[in-house]
Motif scaffolding. Structure first.
Motif, mmCIF file in Angstrom:
data_model
loop_
_atom_site.group_PDB
_atom_site.id
_atom_site.type_symbol
_atom_site.label_atom_id
_atom_site.label_comp_id
_atom_site.label_asym_id
_atom_site.label_seq_id
_atom_site.Cartn_x
_atom_site.Cartn_y
_atom_site.Cartn_z
ATOM 1 N N TYR A 163 0.831 -1.208 0.000
ATOM 2 C CA TYR A 163 0.000 0.000 0.000
ATOM 3 C C TYR A 163 0.867 1.261 0.000
ATOM 4 C CZ TYR A 163 -3.487 3.462 1.396
ATOM 5 O OH TYR A 163 -4.296 4.580 1.445
ATOM 6 N N ASN A 164 1.861 1.273 0.884
ATOM 7 C CA ASN A 164 2.751 2.441 0.983
ATOM 8 C C ASN A 164 3.990 2.325 0.102
ATOM 9 O OD1 ASN A 164 1.385 4.079 3.066
ATOM 10 N ND2 ASN A 164 1.745 2.299 4.372
ATOM 11 N N LYS A 165 4.128 1.172 -0.573
ATOM 12 C CA LYS A 165 5.272 0.911 -1.460
ATOM 13 C C LYS A 165 6.600 1.076 -0.711
ATOM 14 C CE LYS A 165 2.767 2.266 -5.635
ATOM 15 N NZ LYS A 165 2.713 3.154 -6.807
ATOM 16 N N THR A 166 6.716 0.372 0.396
ATOM 17 C CA THR A 166 7.936 0.442 1.197
ATOM 18 C C THR A 166 8.382 -0.956 1.615
ATOM 19 O OG1 THR A 166 6.671 0.715 3.250
ATOM 20 C CG2 THR A 166 7.432 2.728 2.149
ATOM 21 N N LEU A 167 9.650 -1.027 2.005
ATOM 22 C CA LEU A 167 10.238 -2.272 2.491
ATOM 23 C C LEU A 167 10.875 -2.003 3.848
ATOM 24 C CD1 LEU A 167 11.022 -5.263 1.665
ATOM 25 C CD2 LEU A 167 13.223 -4.307 0.955
ATOM 26 N N LYS A 168 10.475 -2.770 4.850
ATOM 27 C CA LYS A 168 11.093 -2.633 6.179
ATOM 28 C C LYS A 168 12.268 -3.591 6.270
ATOM 29 C CE LYS A 168 8.888 -4.084 9.902
ATOM 30 N NZ LYS A 168 7.923 -4.112 11.013
ATOM 31 N N VAL A 169 13.424 -3.061 6.623
ATOM 32 C CA VAL A 169 14.655 -3.850 6.659
ATOM 33 C C VAL A 169 15.239 -3.840 8.063
ATOM 34 C CG1 VAL A 169 16.998 -4.075 5.734
ATOM 35 C CG2 VAL A 169 15.149 -3.310 4.242
ATOM 36 N N LEU A 170 15.620 -5.013 8.541
ATOM 37 C CA LEU A 170 16.277 -5.125 9.838
ATOM 38 C C LEU A 170 17.782 -5.192 9.592
ATOM 39 C CD1 LEU A 170 15.698 -5.391 12.889
ATOM 40 C CD2 LEU A 170 15.815 -7.873 12.587
ATOM 41 N N GLY A 171 18.486 -4.110 9.931
ATOM 42 C CA GLY A 171 19.910 -4.011 9.628
ATOM 43 C C GLY A 171 20.802 -4.430 10.773
ATOM 44 N N LYS A 172 22.025 -3.923 10.751
ATOM 45 C CA LYS A 172 22.991 -4.259 11.788
ATOM 46 C C LYS A 172 22.506 -3.766 13.145
ATOM 47 C CE LYS A 172 27.179 -4.386 8.919
ATOM 48 N NZ LYS A 172 28.519 -3.804 8.715
ATOM 49 N N ARG A 173 22.823 -4.563 14.174
ATOM 50 C CA ARG A 173 22.432 -4.259 15.553
ATOM 51 C C ARG A 173 20.920 -4.092 15.685
ATOM 52 N NH1 ARG A 173 27.366 -0.131 17.387
ATOM 53 N NH2 ARG A 173 29.037 -1.428 16.536
ATOM 54 N N ASN A 174 20.186 -4.839 14.872
ATOM 55 C CA ASN A 174 18.725 -4.862 14.915
ATOM 56 C C ASN A 174 18.092 -3.482 14.706
ATOM 57 O OD1 ASN A 174 18.605 -7.623 15.344
ATOM 58 N ND2 ASN A 174 18.685 -7.420 17.561
ATOM 59 N N LYS A 175 18.758 -2.657 13.910
ATOM 60 C CA LYS A 175 18.236 -1.325 13.620
ATOM 61 C C LYS A 175 17.334 -1.388 12.382
ATOM 62 C CE LYS A 175 19.707 3.416 12.633
ATOM 63 N NZ LYS A 175 20.857 4.296 12.324
ATOM 64 N N GLU A 176 16.097 -0.944 12.541
ATOM 65 C CA GLU A 176 15.140 -0.990 11.429
ATOM 66 C C GLU A 176 15.221 0.278 10.587
ATOM 67 O OE1 GLU A 176 11.170 -1.640 12.788
ATOM 68 O OE2 GLU A 176 11.468 -3.788 13.104
ATOM 69 N N ARG A 177 14.983 0.128 9.282
ATOM 70 C CA ARG A 177 14.853 1.282 8.411
ATOM 71 C C ARG A 177 13.800 0.970 7.350
ATOM 72 N NH1 ARG A 177 19.413 -1.367 6.599
ATOM 73 N NH2 ARG A 177 19.802 -1.463 4.345
ATOM 74 N N ILE A 178 13.174 2.003 6.833
ATOM 75 C CA ILE A 178 12.148 1.863 5.811
ATOM 76 C C ILE A 178 12.693 2.392 4.490
ATOM 77 C CG2 ILE A 178 9.795 2.459 5.127
ATOM 78 C CD1 ILE A 178 9.891 0.773 7.638
ATOM 79 N N ILE A 179 12.610 1.562 3.440
ATOM 80 C CA ILE A 179 13.131 1.931 2.128
ATOM 81 C C ILE A 179 11.978 1.977 1.121
ATOM 82 C CG2 ILE A 179 14.743 1.317 0.279
ATOM 83 C CD1 ILE A 179 16.331 -0.289 2.340
ATOM 84 N N PRO A 180 11.885 3.036 0.323
ATOM 85 C CA PRO A 180 10.835 3.100 -0.701
ATOM 86 C C PRO A 180 11.043 2.016 -1.757
ATOM 87 C CG PRO A 180 11.871 5.245 -0.361
ATOM 88 C CD PRO A 180 12.730 4.240 0.333
ATOM 89 N N LEU A 181 9.928 1.528 -2.328
ATOM 90 C CA LEU A 181 10.001 0.551 -3.418
ATOM 91 C C LEU A 181 9.485 1.178 -4.707
ATOM 92 C CD1 LEU A 181 8.683 -2.715 -1.690
ATOM 93 C CD2 LEU A 181 11.039 -2.223 -2.378
ATOM 94 N N LEU A 182 10.162 0.912 -5.805
ATOM 95 C CA LEU A 182 9.720 1.394 -7.104
ATOM 96 C C LEU A 182 8.545 0.545 -7.600
ATOM 97 C CD1 LEU A 182 13.199 1.863 -8.839
ATOM 98 C CD2 LEU A 182 11.830 3.604 -7.684
#
Length: 297
Positions: A163-182
């Protein structure tokens, strides 16, 4: 009785949220130094060493042909351990407090060109079977999101927000970030889901990217897949998922993205980590500069 090493392991795992792989690397480095002390310094305890013992270990490592970068990583592990011992009052001073890292020659990573990327995305994916679509999605995700190999492997189906065209990623040290998807990536994910449903067995249902046996992918498999596809279109020495991450950042910078935005997309803790990608953009910047500056007419 809990030993200092056991307490340190608990600290890294529970308070610092280090991954099992990072945790193992830290402990292996410390145990390697401990073995050196046992063999060469009358089994002196880790808590009683002086910088001289560390320096002599560094000499042994250098003479054995280990790269300075690897030696620096080992010493960084030791530094972390002694900072912990100082924190919990097991030692009165850090023997590595004034240590300076060995010099490491800077290597400029060469990203793939846009032509090479387009060639890979257009070749070998004409088939519409599960593996072809999955492989294209892996390349697409690396190039359009800049995620790390381990991050891709551990993506869950719930991480994709159509719906929001995003990807939630769990990175180093369990830090989350949201990345837009094309849109093109969303379309490919939809097609992948259709083929995924045709698998006879799915053993890891919550995992997004699966093997044909319905299992989570291995890091070796993902590396070989990227290397195989890009070996057909590129003569660059290194062809890996990390080069695709590097390519993602470089192409964004070349096309006008600011450094802070790229930092957030990559999940870097500091801007200095992102600045290494500006070296690759320098040639593009020089080209634009020469073409645009009035004095270069």
């Amino acid at each position: 009785m809990v030993t200092n090493l056991q307490a340190y392991q608990d600290y890294l795992q529970k308070e610092k949220n280090y991954s099992p792989l990072t945790l193992r690397a830290y402990l292996d480095d410390i145990l390697s130094f401990q073995t050196y002390l046992e063999d060469n310094h009358h089994k002196i305890p880790l808590e009683e060493i002086a910088y001289g013992q560390v320096r002599s270990w560094i000499v042994v490592l250098v003479e054995s042909g280990i790269a300075n970068k690897s030696i620096n990583r080992k010493i960084s592990s030791l530094k972390s351990y002694y900072r912990f011992l100082l924190k919990v009052k097991q030692i009165e001073f850090n023997p590595l407090a004034k240590h300076k890292s060995l010099k490491v020659p800077k290597k400029v990573q060469i990203p793939f060109s846009e032509k090479e990327l387009n060639s890979v995305l257009e070749m070998g994916f004409m088939a519409s079977d599960f593996e072809s679509i999955r492989n294209k999605l892996i390349v697409e995700l690396f190039y359009t999101t800049g995620i790390r190999r381990a991050e891709l492997i551990h993506l869950k189906t719930t991480n994709v927000d159509r719906y929001n065209k995003t990807l939630k990623v769990l990175g180093k040290r369990n830090k989350e970030r949201i990345i837009p998807l094309l849109n093109c990536t969303i379309d490919l994910i939809d097609l992948y889901y259709l083929r995924r449903e045709e698998l006879e067995i799915i053993q890891n249902d919550e995992v997004l990217i699966l093997s044909k046996k319905g299992k989570i992918l291995s890091e070796t498999f993902v590396y070989r897949l990227i290397n195989s596809y890009f070996s057909t279109v590129s003569e660059k020495v290194k062809k890996s998922p990390h080069v695709l991450r590097h390519t993602f950042a470089t192409h964004l910078l070349n096309n006008g993205a600011d450094l802070n935005s790229v930092k957030e997309l990559l999940g870097h803790a500091s801007l200095s980590s992102t600045q290494i990608y500006t070296h690759s953009s320098l040639s593009e910047l020089q080209k634009v500069y020469k073409e645009a500056h009035p004095r270069n007419k």
